[in-house]
Write an enzyme that holds these catalytic residues in place. Structure first.
Site, PDB file in Angstrom:
ATOM      1  N   ILE A   1      35.717  24.545  96.128  1.00  0.00           N
ATOM      2  CA  ILE A   1      35.272  25.648  96.974  1.00  0.00           C
ATOM      3  C   ILE A   1      34.938  26.895  96.176  1.00  0.00           C
ATOM      4  CG2 ILE A   1      36.382  24.958  99.117  1.00  0.00           C
ATOM      5  CD1 ILE A   1      38.736  26.750  98.399  1.00  0.00           C
TER       6      ILE A   1
ATOM      7  N   LYS B   1      43.865  26.454  92.246  1.00  0.00           N
ATOM      8  CA  LYS B   1      43.027  27.086  91.237  1.00  0.00           C
ATOM      9  C   LYS B   1      43.456  26.569  89.878  1.00  0.00           C
ATOM     10  CE  LYS B   1      41.869  31.792  89.774  1.00  0.00           C
ATOM     11  NZ  LYS B   1      41.906  33.181  90.244  1.00  0.00           N
TER      12      LYS B   1
ATOM     13  N   ASP C   1      38.342  44.146  90.362  1.00  0.00           N
ATOM     14  CA  ASP C   1      37.212  43.253  90.635  1.00  0.00           C
ATOM     15  C   ASP C   1      37.017  43.089  92.135  1.00  0.00           C
ATOM     16  OD1 ASP C   1      34.999  41.784  90.017  1.00  0.00           O
ATOM     17  OD2 ASP C   1      36.079  39.947  89.543  1.00  0.00           O
TER      18      ASP C   1
ATOM     19  N   THR D   1      37.816  33.244  87.777  1.00  0.00           N
ATOM     20  CA  THR D   1      37.573  33.842  86.476  1.00  0.00           C
ATOM     21  C   THR D   1      37.832  32.823  85.375  1.00  0.00           C
ATOM     22  OG1 THR D   1      38.422  35.855  87.425  1.00  0.00           O
ATOM     23  CG2 THR D   1      38.061  35.867  85.069  1.00  0.00           C
TER      24      THR D   1
ATOM     25  N   VAL E   1      38.201  26.193  91.697  1.00  0.00           N
ATOM     26  CA  VAL E   1      39.112  26.284  92.834  1.00  0.00           C
ATOM     27  C   VAL E   1      38.803  25.128  93.785  1.00  0.00           C
ATOM     28  CG1 VAL E   1      40.020  27.763  94.648  1.00  0.00           C
ATOM     29  CG2 VAL E   1      39.007  28.794  92.609  1.00  0.00           C
TER      30      VAL E   1
ATOM     31  N   GLY F   1      38.618  29.205  86.021  1.00  0.00           N
ATOM     32  CA  GLY F   1      38.679  27.801  86.369  1.00  0.00           C
ATOM     33  C   GLY F   1      38.176  27.522  87.772  1.00  0.00           C
TER      34      GLY F   1
END
Lengths: 226, 517
Positions: free
Chosen positions: B31, B54, B163, B35, B39, B37
């Protein structure tokens, strides 16, 4: 807290080439290791050797156990880590905080001559990762510490999980550990010395390029820990 | 002040993480891309609970455990709030390696480490990108209030998110909004004496002080991003889609005016001010450009998109803004419509397929322009697919995307797909602004008492229940353990480091807005 007066005091003194924290930490750890080794010896009188004895204690630190104790002394090992990795002296205090957290969290685990070196290289590396603007990567620490890159990575992850990722050290906790280490030294007849408390300034400039290990020559330590 | 004895602080810990394997979960589909890897949506086999996994990239042997992952775990472990994503546990998977005798070598960390999060159905960008999607005013207020509540909690706990953007704001089908992806987050001290990196925050949402090279900054950076999202929700598309740093600053100056010592004391001393100072005078046009927004929305937006970070509104004050206390009031999250799952990752994938389909179908014909909503990718090494029409097309950004029809089974277009704007773009649908209805505002001290608390103390802040419900205030305090010593490590080490903001894609330059000259 970190008082400015204390800080300038340090600056006015002739700065020894080896930070005092290394001396104090070596002293405290050597004492701890000697005591724990003795404890294991007592526990395992009928058996021979430490490796059998270590099987009787908690398994948490097993990944850090070597087959035999490395020949390099704790002071020399710390000095080596400091000299080649160029990490800030605070990393040694924070590394000690991590080790202390770890043994409190896993009370059955003992810091021994068999595991203290691996614990040190791992904890100081993680501390440097958390604290220092510029730090060497795992591959470099592995070379300096005398373990393989793959093993150090594994130890790092073990270490982080054992700590439950509690890698934050507040300035208050930092200060209290400095105080504790200094007190240990005095109580045990060591010379009165204070630790460099240079935890300021705080930075995390990510733009600073990672130093390449090739820029510094490190005599490869033969695998001191097999 | 009493000092805890060494080790004393360690005793009340939850059971150790990492004891379970990833095989407790069944992966359902990818999905997203974090940052560091992928998910996945997954189901816990024992309970049937749906979670998000994740994966932490461990492929850079020389760097070891990514420092961004250490930070995210460390920070999420101490944040517990309804509007902050919950990290449930960490699981590991055994590696494929065998030792000389062919036995598994027990190096479980070679295989992978996964962070297990509660599953959220959407992210804000993915949701907004659904064809025909149109947010109502109470809905926008509801999301904005949750965003600010979560962010206020972070800031009180001395965490900068760094972020904030639509794809990091997750929304479930109960209407709850949660801040996610703390891979760039860090703790900060209130004195602003620390030097922090300015290479954070996705370009389109990055505040002017960072673009000008400031290394001393605080929570105001997140508030700029919130302002960008707010404007985007009202306007229907990103307001500052710069393709690189200079263009980004230029877009900001065109809307917000050029900074000078009058509107931003000290700006001329910021490192890169002289490199970027505008060559021609530019005045603030925010009110003029967004004159169709309702009065209170515009007022709040003005205070979020303030150039000088020291004058920019804080999350706490924003929650007190008239906007949230006048009709139409923010709705209850539970009253929001439920949508089928949509994540930016999936909508992008979908559009990519759709684009390919279009290209194949009518290679020679003029394409329908498509929406651009994907900010330039900020991380090197995991290039997101940029969706954009062919070169040199006149783009006005608001054409519908439906040329080929969505090709994914899980996306049903809702409502009219031809609408130019998916958001409530303006007007004053509710009326009644002159009678502010501020039920319950006076009670309890709530958000409005005092500055951030001293280190280690909780702020008075309702920590239970949803932020949408009821009067402000509430008695229970939260507070994470001790003061947070700001950690300072570079995170350049983990492979995603250097590229933030530098990996710009062309193509977005085609976007034109009425207010840009």
């Amino acid at each position: 807290m970190l008082s400015a007066g204390e800080f300038t005091n340090h600056l006015s003194r002739p700065e020894p080439s080896i930070p005092r924290v290394l001396t104090i930490l070596s002293f405290v750890l050597e004492k701890l290791v000697a005591r724990n080794n003795g404890l294991i010896d007592d526990l395992t009188q009928p058996l021979d050797g430490l490796s059998c004895g270590s099987a009787g204690i908690g398994k948490s630190l097993n990944p850090f156990h070597g087959v035999r104790a490395p020949s390099i002394s704790i002071p020399k090992y710390l000095e080596r880590l400091y000299k080649y990795t160029d990490c800030s002296p605070s990393c040694f205090v924070v590394g000690y905080v991590y080790i202390d957290r770890l043994v409190h969290k896993h009370p059955d685990s003992l810091v021994l001559s068999l595991n203290v070196h691996r614990l040190l290289v791992t904890s100081i590396m993680v501390a440097s990762k958390m604290l220092d603007d510029v730090h060497y990567n795992n591959a470099f620490y592995a070379k300096v510490g005398g373990v393989s890159n793959a093993e150090l990575n594994r130890l790092e992850v073990e270490f982080l999980f054992l700590l439950d990722f509690r890698v934050t050290v507040s300035s208050r906790v930092f200060e209290s550990y400095c105080f504790l280490l200094e007190k240990e030294m005095i109580l045990n007849g060591g010379a009165c010395q204070t630790i460099e408390r240079s935890l300021v300034p705080i930075t995390d400039m990510a733009d600073v390029p990672e130093l390449s290990e090739n820029t510094q020559t490190s005599p490869s330590l033969t695998q001191i820990m097999d | 002040m009493a000092i805890a004895a060494p080790g004393q602080l360690n005793l009340n810990e939850v059971p150790s993480w990492g004891s379970r394997g990833v095989d407790c979960f069944e992966k359902l589909e990818q999905i997203g891309e974090g940052t560091y890897g992928q998910v996945y949506m997954a189901k816990e086999i024992k309970t049937g609970e749906i979670v998000a996994l994740k994966k932490i990239r461990m492929d850079n042997e020389r760097e070891g455990f990514p420092i961004t992952a250490i930070r995210e775990i460390k920070i999420l472990k101490k944040l517990h709030h309804d509007n902050v994503i919950k990290l449930k546990e960490i699981v590991t998977s055994p590696g494929p390696e065998k030792d000389e005798q062919g036995r598994p070598d027990g190096n479980k960390y070679k295989g992978g480490i996964y962070m297990v999060f509660e599953y959220m159905d959407h992210d804000l960008t993915g949701l907004a990108d659904r064809p025909g999607m149109r947010f109502s005013v109470p809905q926008i207020k509801c999301y904005m209030r949750q965003l600010l509540t979560g962010l206020h909690y972070c800031h009180v706990n001395q965490v900068l998110h760094r972020d904030i953007k639509g794809s990091n704001l997750l929304i479930d089908n109960e209407g709850n909004l949660k801040l996610a992806d703390f891979g760039l987050a860090r703790s900060f001290s209130n004195d602003h004496n620390a030097n922090l990196t300015n290479r954070v925050i996705t370009l389109w949402y990055r505040p002017p002080e960072l673009l000008l090279g400031a290394t001393k900054y605080g929570p105001a950076v997140d508030m700029w991003s919130v302002g960008c999202i707010f404007a985007e929700l009202l306007h229907g598309k990103p307001i500052f889609p710069g393709k690189d740093e200079p263009e980004q600053l230029n877009k900001i100056f065109e809307l917000c005016g050029a900074p000078d010592e009058v509107n931003w004391p000290g700006v001329t001393k910021i490192p890169w001010y002289n490199n970027f100072k505008p060559t021609r005078p530019m005045k603030r046009r925010l009110r003029e450009v967004f004159r169709h927004f309702d009065r209170h929305a515009l007022e709040l937006l003005e205070r979020m998109l303030t150039l000088d970070p020291s004058q920019r509104i804080s999350a706490k004050d924003a929650l007190d803004a008239e906007y949230f206390w006048t009709d139409p009031l923010p709705c209850d999250p539970k009253s929001l419509p439920k949508y089928e799952s949509s994540h930016e990752f999936q909508t992008k994938k979908k559009r990519q397929q759709q684009r390919q389909h279009e290209e194949n179908a009518k290679r020679q014909k003029v394409q329908h322009p498509q929406q651009h909503r994907i900010p330039p990718n900020q991380q090197s090494g995991q290039a997101h697919t940029q969706i954009r029409p062919g070169p040199n097309q006149p783009i006005h950004g608001t054409q519908p995307v439906v040329a080929g029809g969505p090709s994914h089974h899980y996306v049903k277009p809702r409502g009219p797909s031809g609408g130019a704007n998916r958001y409530q773009a303006g007007g004053n649908p509710g009326g009644g602004y002159s009678h502010p209805n501020r039920g319950g505002q006076g009670g309890g001290g709530g958000y409005s008492s005092g500055p951030y608390p001293a280190q280690g103390r909780g702020a008075p802040f309702g920590s239970s229940g949803l932020p949408g419900a009821g009067p402000r205030g509430g008695g229970s305090g939260y507070g994470v353990g001790g003061p947070n010593y700001p950690q300072n490590g570079p995170y350049g080490g983990s492979g995603s480091g250097s590229g933030r903001g530098s990996n710009m894609m062309g193509g977005n330059r085609n976007q034109q807005y009425g207010w840009q000259q």
